[in-house]
Design a protein around this motif. Structure first.
Motif, PDB file in Angstrom:
ATOM      1  N   SER A   1       1.215  -0.137   0.067  1.00 49.68           N
ATOM      2  CA  SER A   1      -0.098   0.397  -0.321  1.00 49.68           C
ATOM      3  C   SER A   1      -1.233  -0.350   0.362  1.00 49.68           C
ATOM      4  CB  SER A   1      -0.269   0.326  -1.840  1.00 49.68           C
ATOM      5  OG  SER A   1      -0.274  -1.013  -2.301  1.00 49.68           O
TER       6      SER A   1
ATOM      7  N   ILE B   1      -0.799   0.506   4.477  1.00 47.95           N
ATOM      8  CA  ILE B   1      -0.999   1.920   4.817  1.00 47.95           C
ATOM      9  C   ILE B   1      -2.263   2.463   4.150  1.00 47.95           C
ATOM     10  CG2 ILE B   1      -0.014   4.235   4.677  1.00 47.95           C
ATOM     11  CD1 ILE B   1       2.764   2.915   4.686  1.00 47.95           C
ATOM     12  N   GLY B   2      -2.317   2.353   2.828  1.00 48.40           N
ATOM     13  CA  GLY B   2      -3.502   2.849   2.127  1.00 48.40           C
ATOM     14  C   GLY B   2      -4.754   2.094   2.510  1.00 48.40           C
TER      15      GLY B   2
ATOM     16  N   PHE C   1      -6.198   3.292   5.946  1.00 46.10           N
ATOM     17  CA  PHE C   1      -6.940   4.553   5.831  1.00 46.10           C
ATOM     18  C   PHE C   1      -8.291   4.334   5.153  1.00 46.10           C
ATOM     19  CE2 PHE C   1      -2.981   6.410   7.003  1.00 46.10           C
ATOM     20  CZ  PHE C   1      -3.238   7.717   7.413  1.00 46.10           C
TER      21      PHE C   1
ATOM     22  N   GLY D   1     -12.261   9.337   1.650  1.00 43.10           N
ATOM     23  CA  GLY D   1     -11.011   9.866   2.191  1.00 43.10           C
ATOM     24  C   GLY D   1     -11.134  11.282   2.732  1.00 43.10           C
TER      25      GLY D   1
ATOM     26  N   TYR E   1      -3.809   4.662  -2.338  1.00 44.36           N
ATOM     27  CA  TYR E   1      -3.254   5.844  -1.691  1.00 44.36           C
ATOM     28  C   TYR E   1      -4.194   7.051  -1.747  1.00 44.36           C
ATOM     29  CZ  TYR E   1       1.340   3.644  -1.204  1.00 44.36           C
ATOM     30  OH  TYR E   1       2.380   2.822  -0.845  1.00 44.36           O
TER      31      TYR E   1
ATOM     32  N   SER F   1      -7.011   7.574  -0.262  1.00 43.22           N
ATOM     33  CA  SER F   1      -7.463   7.949   1.086  1.00 43.22           C
ATOM     34  C   SER F   1      -6.348   8.615   1.878  1.00 43.22           C
ATOM     35  CB  SER F   1      -7.958   6.714   1.846  1.00 43.22           C
ATOM     36  OG  SER F   1      -9.153   6.226   1.304  1.00 43.22           O
ATOM     37  N   VAL F   2      -5.120   8.128   1.730  1.00 43.20           N
ATOM     38  CA  VAL F   2      -3.984   8.709   2.447  1.00 43.20           C
ATOM     39  C   VAL F   2      -3.773  10.153   2.004  1.00 43.20           C
ATOM     40  CG1 VAL F   2      -1.535   8.489   2.963  1.00 43.20           C
ATOM     41  CG2 VAL F   2      -2.914   6.438   2.626  1.00 43.20           C
TER      42      VAL F   2
END
Length: 647
Positions: free
Chosen positions: A248, A251-252, A255, A426, A529, A531-532
């Protein structure tokens, strides 16, 4: 109010030297605004007021990029995050590097090549005027909400250490920030940001150095945190409901930070204050280094916090109300021995808030002027547009103060702020990505993807507020807290043990989770997450709808609207391979479109020069005499320019 069973804690308050240091910081910020309101003839045009005439140097731009979103929320929230949850937040430093590369080479070149003032002008050129207004309105909503949190946070801190009414602090800080941003424009914002970053670093260092000296050194602080379960840098649990895992955060977090530094108007506007793309990219990479420094210092402050309060949690004991007041509390307990040091820290908090708010106010003015006012009023003079932009700063300043009241109900400031960027930033990142990287996307795909993205992230975001997910936290203790007296120590000890047991499990309370299934599996998703989910929704829905309604022909696009992604990533490939990977976009026509825009901008520049010259002619050909009757030295009129050039 101290909880039953615990003895009151003797916490020093502000002294006169602390107020002097704090007032000096505010005076310097105001003075910078007044200086740039007068230097070089003042802020006469919108280009000067909003973009500093595109003549800024790399250093102040890099410092301003750093200050814009490393605010009071960072100063108060990140150390509290480390104290409560551990050091996993520090691993955002990896996300910063990926963000810097993506923003510098995918998004930034598009805005520079188009020469825009508002980032959302891109959306009109790529899709339609309606999409541009959707993007602008979304940004305005995002920034007004965020600035409300940023204004409330330091005011809360000031209340904790001085007893000053929180709303008196909100009003004074909001008015000072609005004042110097209104009169000084972008140059005042950039140089006050530079000063404020230095104040923030000084405040962090004061806490770290004194804390380590008092606790027996950095090695002892580290060992205490290791024993307390605060040191966590890797957590590869794939469950998306884990609040902060390696997945998270990397990756998250990537973003989320690209949404901030890649397409957010407040940052894009700073990129555009320099004259060349390469200078803006250098400023962004320097900003990444600065982000590493700030997050390292904030995390170290959090480790000092835990080492200091490991046996007496001040929230459970009732000495403070929320974790966001931990930093002001420790400052008053370990720095009050030297008058002025607590004032330095509170200046650090307020400096972070001022830098973010001034950046936000200036960018909100730019977006409103360029995307709304100029669209409906095309017959105004440059002087009128400049006056409107200053008036807009004042209006948004008042709205920011109102939003601070709403922010008092949002709970922890760090997660509240980052959730806003996930839920609102996001979808915006997804919209820009759809346009910049996918030449087949059309206006209907943009509308559908953005709408679907907002619906999805607001569903999960609001659901998470209604059904708050349980969060596992490392243990805390109140066994070392002072108790009222020895005669009731046995009764008090049982009470303390009960309270400790309550706070060493989770925030959820009862062991039985009676929430509905949608809350257990969907609303419990990590806020990182958001934004993902938002970006992927825009891309998938946007492309599907675009192909259903008739995809955009890439050959008809202005090639400057599309980033040649594979030319950047696969630069070592043969030209014929890269030509096929451009998906039909005529990148060879870039010079043609650039020349058309340059001709248009040249005519606007001529109009602006005529306007400025007309004002100078009205002031008279002779320069004003000094008090002794002599004409001022011509070199003195260039002092501000020479100073900035030397930096």
């Amino acid at each position: 109010m101290v909880n039953p069973g615990f003895a009151p804690r003797d916490i020093p308050l502000f002294s006169i030297p602390d107020y002097v240091v704090f007032a000096l910081m505010l005076a310097i910020c105001t003075g910078i605004g007044i200086y740039y309101a007068c230097a070089g003839g003042g802020q006469r045009t919108t280009r000067q007021f909003l973009l500093a005439d595109r003549q800024m140097q790399i250093l102040p731009v890099a410092m301003s990029l750093l200050a814009s979103f490393m605010s009071a929320i960072t100063v108060l929230g990140t150390p509290a995050e480390t104290y409560v949850y551990g050091t996993m937040y520090f691993m955002f430093s990896i996300s910063y590097l990926v963000m810097g590369m993506a923003a510098a080479h995918i998004y930034m070149p598009v805005f520079f090549n188009l020469g825009v003032t508002s980032a959302y002008e891109y959306l009109e050129r790529r899709f339609s005027k309606g999409i541009r207004r959707v993007g602008s309105a979304t940004f305005i909503l995002q920034m007004v909400m965020y600035m409300g949190i940023v204004l409330y946070a330091p005011s809360l801190a000031l209340e904790a250490v001085t007893g000053m009414n929180v709303w008196a602090a909100v009003l004074s800080l909001g008015i000072i920030c609005t004042f110097y941003t209104t009169i000084g424009g972008m140059k005042a914002v950039l140089w006050t940001d530079t000063f404020q970053v230095c104040v923030m670093i000084a405040g962090f260092l004061a806490v770290i150095i004194q804390g380590c000296l008092q606790l027996g050194g950095i090695s002892e602080v580290w060992e205490v945190n290791r024993q307390g379960g605060r040191l966590e840098f890797f957590n590869f649990d794939p469950d998306p409901r884990v609040r902060h895992s390696s997945w998270s955060v990397h990756i998250g977090g990537t973003f989320m930070w690209i949404a901030i530094f890649g397409v957010n108007q407040a940052q894009v506007q700073r990129y555009l204050t320099v004259s060349k793309l390469s200078r803006a990219q250098i400023a962004l990479y320097l900003n990444v280094v600065g982000l590493w420094l700030i997050v390292t210092l904030a995390t170290l402050c959090g480790l000092v916090l835990y080492a200091f309060y490991k046996d007496c949690d001040p929230i459970v004991a009732g000495y403070i109300r929320t974790s966001d007041q931990l930093m002001p509390l420790i400052v008053m307990e370990i720095l009050s021995w030297l008058p002025g040091l607590p004032g330095l820290f509170v200046s650090c908090v307020f400096a972070g808030a001022l830098s973010t708010m001034s950046s936000g106010l200036n960018s909100l003015s730019a977006v409103t002027l360029e995307d709304f006012v100029r669209s409906f009023k095309t017959d105004l003079t440059e002087a009128q547009y400049t006056m409107i932009s200053k008036l807009l700063v004042a209006i948004y300043g008042g709205l920011m103060i109102l939003m601070a009241y709403v922010s008092s109900f949002l709970g922890g400031i760090l997660q509240a702020a980052l959730s806003i960027f996930g839920m609102i930033g996001g979808p915006l990142l997804g919209l820009f990505t759809l346009g910049i990287l996918f030449p087949w996307a059309n206006v209907w795909g943009a509308y559908a993807g953005t709408a679907a993205s907002f619906l999805l992230v607001f569903w999960v975001g609001i659901g998470a507020q209604v059904y708050k997910p349980p969060v596992n936290k490392p243990p805390i203790s109140v066994m070392g807290c002072p108790r009222l007296n020895e005669t009731i120590s046995n009764v008090t000890m049982s009470t303390v043990t009960m309270v400790t047991d309550m706070f060493t499990t989770t925030e959820a309370g009862p062991v039985v989770d009676d929430r509905p299934d949608v809350a257990k599996y969907w609303y419990s998703m990590s806020y990182l997450y958001y934004s993902v989910i938002a970006v992927l929704t825009v891309l998938i829905v946007g492309l599907v709808v675009s192909f259903i309604t008739g995809a955009q022909d890439p050959e008809e696009l202005d090639p400057r609207l599309i980033t040649p992604f594979f030319d950047t990533v696969c630069c070592c490939f043969p030209e014929r391979w890269r030509a096929k990977l451009r998906c039909g976009v005529p990148q060879e026509d870039r010079d043609y479109y650039s020349k058309k825009d340059q001709d248009g901008r040249r005519s606007k520049d001529e109009e602006m020069k005529t306007f400025i010259k007309g004002e100078e002619d009205q002031e008279g050909e002779k320069p004003p005499a000094s008090p002794n009757g002599n004409v001022p030295d011509e070199r003195s009129s260039k002092s501000s320019v020479d100073f900035e050039s030397s930096i």
